[in-house]
Design a protein around this motif. Structure first.
Motif, short mmCIF file in Angstrom:
data_model
loop_
_atom_site.label_atom_id
_atom_site.label_comp_id
_atom_site.label_asym_id
_atom_site.label_seq_id
_atom_site.Cartn_x
_atom_site.Cartn_y
_atom_site.Cartn_z
N ARG A 178 12.75 16.95 1.63
CA ARG A 178 12.29 17.48 2.92
C ARG A 178 10.89 17.01 3.25
O ARG A 178 10.59 16.59 4.37
N GLU A 179 10.01 17.06 2.24
CA GLU A 179 8.65 16.57 2.44
C GLU A 179 8.65 15.09 2.75
O GLU A 179 7.86 14.61 3.59
N ALA A 180 9.54 14.34 2.11
CA ALA A 180 9.62 12.90 2.35
C ALA A 180 9.94 12.61 3.81
O ALA A 180 9.32 11.74 4.44
N VAL A 181 10.92 13.31 4.37
CA VAL A 181 11.29 13.10 5.77
C VAL A 181 10.11 13.42 6.69
O VAL A 181 9.81 12.67 7.62
N GLU A 182 9.42 14.51 6.41
CA GLU A 182 8.27 14.91 7.24
C GLU A 182 7.16 13.87 7.17
O GLU A 182 6.54 13.52 8.18
N LEU A 183 6.90 13.34 5.96
CA LEU A 183 5.83 12.35 5.80
C LEU A 183 6.21 11.01 6.42
O LEU A 183 5.34 10.29 6.93
N VAL A 184 7.48 10.66 6.38
CA VAL A 184 7.91 9.42 7.05
C VAL A 184 7.67 9.55 8.55
O VAL A 184 7.17 8.61 9.20
N ARG A 185 8.01 10.69 9.11
CA ARG A 185 7.77 10.89 10.54
C ARG A 185 6.29 10.82 10.88
O ARG A 185 5.90 10.33 11.95
N ALA A 186 5.44 11.32 9.97
CA ALA A 186 4.00 11.35 10.22
C ALA A 186 3.35 9.98 10.03
O ALA A 186 2.47 9.59 10.81
N HIS A 187 3.78 9.24 9.00
CA HIS A 187 3.09 8.00 8.63
C HIS A 187 3.81 6.73 9.08
O HIS A 187 3.19 5.66 9.12
N GLU A 231 0.85 -1.19 0.00
CA GLU A 231 0.00 0.00 0.00
C GLU A 231 0.89 1.25 0.00
O GLU A 231 1.80 1.36 0.83
N VAL A 232 0.65 2.17 -0.93
CA VAL A 232 1.35 3.45 -0.94
C VAL A 232 0.58 4.39 -0.03
O VAL A 232 -0.53 4.81 -0.34
N VAL A 233 1.17 4.73 1.12
CA VAL A 233 0.45 5.51 2.13
C VAL A 233 0.70 7.01 2.01
O VAL A 233 -0.06 7.81 2.57
N ALA A 234 1.76 7.40 1.29
CA ALA A 234 2.05 8.83 1.14
C ALA A 234 3.00 9.04 -0.02
O ALA A 234 3.76 8.13 -0.39
N GLU A 235 2.94 10.23 -0.61
CA GLU A 235 3.84 10.60 -1.70
C GLU A 235 4.44 11.97 -1.44
O GLU A 235 3.77 12.85 -0.89
N ALA A 236 5.70 12.12 -1.82
CA ALA A 236 6.39 13.39 -1.62
C ALA A 236 7.05 13.83 -2.90
O ALA A 236 7.50 13.00 -3.70
N GLY A 237 7.14 15.16 -3.09
CA GLY A 237 7.76 15.70 -4.29
C GLY A 237 9.17 16.19 -4.08
O GLY A 237 9.83 16.62 -5.02
N ASP A 238 9.65 16.13 -2.82
CA ASP A 238 11.04 16.51 -2.55
C ASP A 238 11.49 15.81 -1.27
O ASP A 238 10.68 15.23 -0.52
N GLU A 291 13.70 2.46 12.03
CA GLU A 291 12.94 1.24 11.73
C GLU A 291 12.40 1.22 10.30
O GLU A 291 11.93 0.18 9.81
N VAL A 292 12.46 2.36 9.61
CA VAL A 292 11.96 2.44 8.23
C VAL A 292 13.07 2.06 7.26
O VAL A 292 14.17 2.64 7.28
N ALA A 293 12.82 1.06 6.42
CA ALA A 293 13.80 0.63 5.43
C ALA A 293 13.81 1.61 4.26
O ALA A 293 12.75 1.95 3.74
N VAL A 294 14.98 2.07 3.88
CA VAL A 294 15.11 3.05 2.80
C VAL A 294 15.63 2.37 1.54
O VAL A 294 16.62 1.63 1.57
N VAL A 295 14.95 2.60 0.43
CA VAL A 295 15.37 2.09 -0.88
C VAL A 295 15.58 3.28 -1.79
O VAL A 295 14.70 4.14 -1.93
N MET A 296 16.74 3.37 -2.42
CA MET A 296 17.02 4.43 -3.36
C MET A 296 16.56 4.00 -4.76
O MET A 296 16.86 2.88 -5.20
N LEU A 297 15.86 4.89 -5.43
CA LEU A 297 15.37 4.63 -6.78
C LEU A 297 15.92 5.72 -7.69
O LEU A 297 15.66 6.90 -7.47
#
Length: 217
Positions: free
Chosen positions: A37-46, A28-35, A75-81
């Motif tokens: 900084r937003e990605a870090v904030e959304l990871v903290r939130a979700h 399930e894709v729970v959130a999307e970020a366009g940059d 605890e969040v696994a990071v994958v670079m794409l």
């Protein structure tokens, strides 16, 4: 259900990656970020299971975002794409704690395999990237083998067994089945190994196992 955050500054890329991921009913894709900084904030939130980050993004690139997440949400696994497979990108991604590295030009099925692998506690490198990493290991193997063997001396016999299986690419669940241990116990051993050896992630642990001669298969 594997919960994924997707970060890429190109909306069309995000849409394409999302369309691939949702073909798997267990993702399930729970959130999307366009940059970044937003990605870090959304990871903290979700608090997703996996953060799929593009390397080149505005405000904060994927490598810098991975570095922040290593401390903010370990605890969040990071994958670079990314579209790039230069050695410097790969090395920096692994140093910043990434558990996986996928190329956008890869087979779409590889994306799902990679996400599932890191969500299960394993590491995953695109085959093209893996070949380059192995080639680099082979070139430096003789000079690094003695150092790696010295590094693993403080480990207990059980930790050495776990490290060897991490080197073979097994997830915590697979290691547990192999050694007749609970998944939680395996996770504890892996955390202890990383701490004792001063490593950031399972990819680095796998490389150490390989260099030390623990990987037999």
């Amino acid at each position: 259900m594997i919960r994924v955050l997707l970060a890429d500054d190109e909306a069309m890329i995000r849409a394409g990656v999302r369309s691939i991921l949702v073909t798997d009913p267990g993702i399930e894709v729970v959130a999307e970020a366009g940059d970044g900084r937003e990605a870090v904030e959304l990871v903290r939130a979700h608090r997703p299971d996996v953060a799929l980050l593009d390397i080149r993004m505005p405000r904060l690139d994927g490598l810098a975002a991975a570095a922040e997440l290593r401390s903010a949400a370990p605890e969040v696994a990071v994958v670079m794409l990314t579209t790039f497979d230069e050695d410097d990108y790969v090395a920096r991604a692994l140093e910043e704690g990434a558990s996986g590295f996928l190329l956008k030009a890869s087979d779409p099925r590889e994306l799902i395999v990679g996400v599932r692998a890191v969500a299960g506690g394993a590491a995953y490198l695109s085959p093209r990237i893996a070949r380059k990493v192995i080639a680099r290991l082979n070139g430096a193997r003789l000079s690094r083998a003695a150092e790696a063997r010295g590094r693993i001396e403080p480990l207990t016999p059980r930790e050495l067994e776990v490290l060897a299986l991490v080197g073979e690419g097994m997830s915590n669940q697979e290691i547990g089945r192999e050694l007749f241990l609970s998944e939680g116990t395996v996770k504890g051993h892996v955390s202890a190994i990383l701490a004792r050896l001063g490593l950031n992630n399972r990819v680095q642990a796998a490389i150490t196992a390989y260099e030390a001669g623990l990987v037999r298969r």
